[in-house]
Design a protein around this motif. Structure first.
Motif, PDB file in Angstrom:
ATOM      1  N   LYS A 163       0.818  -1.208   0.000  1.00 15.25           N
ATOM      2  CA  LYS A 163       0.000   0.000   0.000  1.00 15.25           C
ATOM      3  C   LYS A 163       0.859   1.268   0.000  1.00 15.25           C
ATOM      4  O   LYS A 163       0.330   2.380   0.020  1.00 15.25           O
ATOM      5  CB  LYS A 163      -0.939   0.005   1.207  1.00 15.25           C
ATOM      6  CG  LYS A 163      -1.962  -1.120   1.200  1.00 15.25           C
ATOM      7  CD  LYS A 163      -2.842  -1.061   2.435  1.00 15.25           C
ATOM      8  CE  LYS A 163      -3.875  -2.186   2.426  1.00 15.25           C
ATOM      9  NZ  LYS A 163      -4.871  -2.018   1.341  1.00 15.25           N
ATOM     10  N   ASP A 194     -10.018   4.357   7.711  1.00 12.84           N
ATOM     11  CA  ASP A 194      -9.585   5.699   7.317  1.00 12.84           C
ATOM     12  C   ASP A 194     -10.478   6.712   8.023  1.00 12.84           C
ATOM     13  O   ASP A 194     -11.569   7.026   7.564  1.00 12.84           O
ATOM     14  CB  ASP A 194      -9.681   5.826   5.796  1.00 12.84           C
ATOM     15  CG  ASP A 194      -9.299   7.198   5.282  1.00 12.84           C
ATOM     16  OD1 ASP A 194      -8.818   8.023   6.081  1.00 12.84           O
ATOM     17  OD2 ASP A 194      -9.490   7.447   4.074  1.00 12.84           O
ATOM     18  N   ASP A 196     -10.124   9.946   8.587  1.00 15.21           N
ATOM     19  CA  ASP A 196     -10.218  11.331   8.111  1.00 15.21           C
ATOM     20  C   ASP A 196     -10.434  11.427   6.602  1.00 15.21           C
ATOM     21  O   ASP A 196     -10.278  12.498   6.018  1.00 15.21           O
ATOM     22  CB  ASP A 196      -8.970  12.127   8.515  1.00 15.21           C
ATOM     23  CG  ASP A 196      -7.682  11.496   7.997  1.00 15.21           C
ATOM     24  OD1 ASP A 196      -7.766  10.478   7.270  1.00 15.21           O
ATOM     25  OD2 ASP A 196      -6.595  12.022   8.322  1.00 15.21           O
ATOM     26  N   ASP A 197     -10.770  10.291   5.979  1.00 11.52           N
ATOM     27  CA  ASP A 197     -11.132  10.260   4.553  1.00 11.52           C
ATOM     28  C   ASP A 197     -10.036  10.817   3.641  1.00 11.52           C
ATOM     29  O   ASP A 197     -10.313  11.470   2.641  1.00 11.52           O
ATOM     30  CB  ASP A 197     -12.435  11.036   4.308  1.00 11.52           C
ATOM     31  CG  ASP A 197     -13.626  10.425   5.022  1.00 11.52           C
ATOM     32  OD1 ASP A 197     -13.705   9.184   5.077  1.00 11.52           O
ATOM     33  OD2 ASP A 197     -14.467  11.177   5.550  1.00 11.52           O
ATOM     34  N   ASP A 198      -8.769  10.499   3.992  1.00 13.67           N
ATOM     35  CA  ASP A 198      -7.682  10.935   3.112  1.00 13.67           C
ATOM     36  C   ASP A 198      -7.199   9.802   2.212  1.00 13.67           C
ATOM     37  O   ASP A 198      -6.188   9.924   1.533  1.00 13.67           O
ATOM     38  CB  ASP A 198      -6.514  11.504   3.913  1.00 13.67           C
ATOM     39  CG  ASP A 198      -5.807  10.460   4.774  1.00 13.67           C
ATOM     40  OD1 ASP A 198      -6.313   9.306   4.866  1.00 13.67           O
ATOM     41  OD2 ASP A 198      -4.761  10.779   5.363  1.00 13.67           O
ATOM     42  N   GLY A 199      -7.932   8.683   2.234  1.00 10.41           N
ATOM     43  CA  GLY A 199      -7.609   7.575   1.352  1.00 10.41           C
ATOM     44  C   GLY A 199      -6.625   6.573   1.913  1.00 10.41           C
ATOM     45  O   GLY A 199      -6.222   5.640   1.209  1.00 10.41           O
ATOM     46  N   ARG A 200      -6.254   6.717   3.184  1.00  6.79           N
ATOM     47  CA  ARG A 200      -5.268   5.821   3.762  1.00  6.79           C
ATOM     48  C   ARG A 200      -5.554   5.619   5.243  1.00  6.79           C
ATOM     49  O   ARG A 200      -5.962   6.548   5.933  1.00  6.79           O
ATOM     50  CB  ARG A 200      -3.876   6.421   3.587  1.00  6.79           C
ATOM     51  CG  ARG A 200      -2.733   5.475   3.889  1.00  6.79           C
ATOM     52  CD  ARG A 200      -1.417   6.172   3.600  1.00  6.79           C
ATOM     53  NE  ARG A 200      -0.325   5.228   3.450  1.00  6.79           N
ATOM     54  CZ  ARG A 200       0.927   5.570   3.239  1.00  6.79           C
ATOM     55  NH1 ARG A 200       1.252   6.844   3.116  1.00  6.79           N
ATOM     56  NH2 ARG A 200       1.872   4.650   3.117  1.00  6.79           N
ATOM     57  N   ASP A 202      -3.707   5.212   8.257  1.00  4.68           N
ATOM     58  CA  ASP A 202      -2.375   5.350   8.863  1.00  4.68           C
ATOM     59  C   ASP A 202      -2.501   5.230  10.368  1.00  4.68           C
ATOM     60  O   ASP A 202      -2.847   6.198  11.056  1.00  4.68           O
ATOM     61  CB  ASP A 202      -1.775   6.701   8.465  1.00  4.68           C
ATOM     62  CG  ASP A 202      -0.447   6.976   9.164  1.00  4.68           C
ATOM     63  OD1 ASP A 202       0.090   6.053   9.816  1.00  4.68           O
ATOM     64  OD2 ASP A 202       0.039   8.120   9.070  1.00  4.68           O
ATOM     65  N   ASP A 209      -7.230   7.990  12.183  1.00  6.88           N
ATOM     66  CA  ASP A 209      -7.180   6.615  11.705  1.00  6.88           C
ATOM     67  C   ASP A 209      -6.990   5.639  12.865  1.00  6.88           C
ATOM     68  O   ASP A 209      -7.562   4.543  12.876  1.00  6.88           O
ATOM     69  CB  ASP A 209      -6.055   6.446  10.695  1.00  6.88           C
ATOM     70  CG  ASP A 209      -6.287   7.235   9.415  1.00  6.88           C
ATOM     71  OD1 ASP A 209      -7.376   7.811   9.255  1.00  6.88           O
ATOM     72  OD2 ASP A 209      -5.368   7.279   8.570  1.00  6.88           O
TER      73      ASP A 209
END
Length: 330
Positions: A163, A194, A196-200, A202, A209
């Motif tokens: 990823k 995810d 905070d909806d940043d696509g990852r 973490d 996250d």
């Protein structure tokens, strides 16, 4: 080094039936078959050697426990629900107020429970572990005591790396857990969220996250919104424990459950003279637990306590998480 370890560490029941390098080729083939990219395979396995320290740590773990008794709970609570964890949890709770409120509403898991897990696992991100996860998991798989478990986790780690995480970031405990919530790779792939909806997702440094991932784990394990994990309870003198002895036949963590009573509604416990010391509905099912014996504190534990046990199957762990959460919420 592989040949030295093979000679020095072989033991009855060990599955070290080939060199480390030869075994790695089997893991690489499995990862390739499961879709891991060649570039990730190379960067995660280049120069990989077994870790003697990981083998030592694995073999120092206790085997099948005896029934000779249990260490008291109170000293464990004193060292794990301490001022550092309580104060740190309250500070983090305050610092993430808007964030954890949103996550609590989405997943139905109280924010103080999320904080307590985070505090217990990594001291709110201060202690993430320094083992190279690729080396640790490959070593544990090759060593063979729990080969299939760790072979799967190694391949799943490569999927995590695929990823976009560099190997230098993928560090954690000697047993393969990583990030703020100390997820195994398979758990990360299944439940990391995810927030905070940043696509990852973490879970190393991103608070949103981290909290969303712990909440997702608890929701998946069956957390029931609106119920406490448990409440303190008073038990009358001369209480007949034999009459409420539990008969749960648990396929895993049997010793954890053998001290829990039968399940009854809170109303039924009241009728037996057991009095909850905090608010809890009469129709909630609960199990009575008095870990340090007559005269010591007792609790009525709900199904949500069992959810905490899903995270770490230990009464000491689950009780300390619940009590730390209570302190953070005060």
């Amino acid at each position: 080094m592989a040949s030295l370890l093979a000679g020095a560490c072989s033991s009855p029941g060990s599955a070290q039936d080939m060199s480390f390098d030869a075994y790695m080729q089997l893991l690489i083939a499995r990862a390739r078959a499961e879709g891991v990219s060649e570039s990730t395979i190379w960067r995660m396995t280049d120069g990989l050697e077994p870790s003697q320290r990981v083998i030592e740590l694995d073999r120092s773990q206790p085997g099948t426990p005896t029934r000779s008794g249990y260490p008291p709970l109170a000293p464990y609570i004193a060292t794990h629900v301490d001022s550092a964890r309580i104060d740190g949890g309250r500070r983090m709770h305050s610092a993430t107020y808007g964030l954890h409120r949103q996550i609590e509403q989405q997943y139905g898991v109280p924010s103080e429970i999320l904080m307590a897990i985070w505090g217990h696992e990594t001291a709110y991100g201060q202690v993430l572990g320094g083992f190279d996860l690729a080396q640790a998991l490959a070593t544990l798989a090759w060593e063979g005591r729990r080969r299939e478990l760790f072979a799967t986790e190694f391949v799943d780690l490569l999927k995590v790396a695929d990823k976009g995480y560099p190997r230098s970031r993928l560090r954690g405990s000697w047993a393969g857990a990583f990030g703020n919530p100390q997820f195994l790779p398979s758990v990360y792939l299944r439940l990391a969220a995810d927030g905070d909806d940043d696509g990852r997702a973490d879970i190393f440094s991103n608070r949103a996250d981290t909290l969303a991932s712990i909440a997702n784990y608890f929701r998946d394990a069956g957390w029931r919104p609106g119920q406490p994990w448990g409440v303190r309870a008073s038990v009358p003198n001369g209480f007949d424990w034999a009459a409420v002895d539990g008969e749960i036949n648990s396929p895993v963590c049997e010793r954890v459950h053998e001290r829990h009573s039968q399940w009854k509604t809170v109303a039924e416990w009241r009728a037996l003279g057991v009095r909850p010391q905090q608010a809890i509905a009469d129709d909630v099912m609960a199990s009575l637990f008095q870990p340090d014996g007559p005269g010591a504190p007792a609790w009525l534990l709900t199904g949500n306590y069992r959810v905490i046990l899903e995270y770490n199957c230990s009464n000491y762990y689950a009780m300390s998480v619940g009590l730390l959460a209570d302190e953070i919420a005060r």
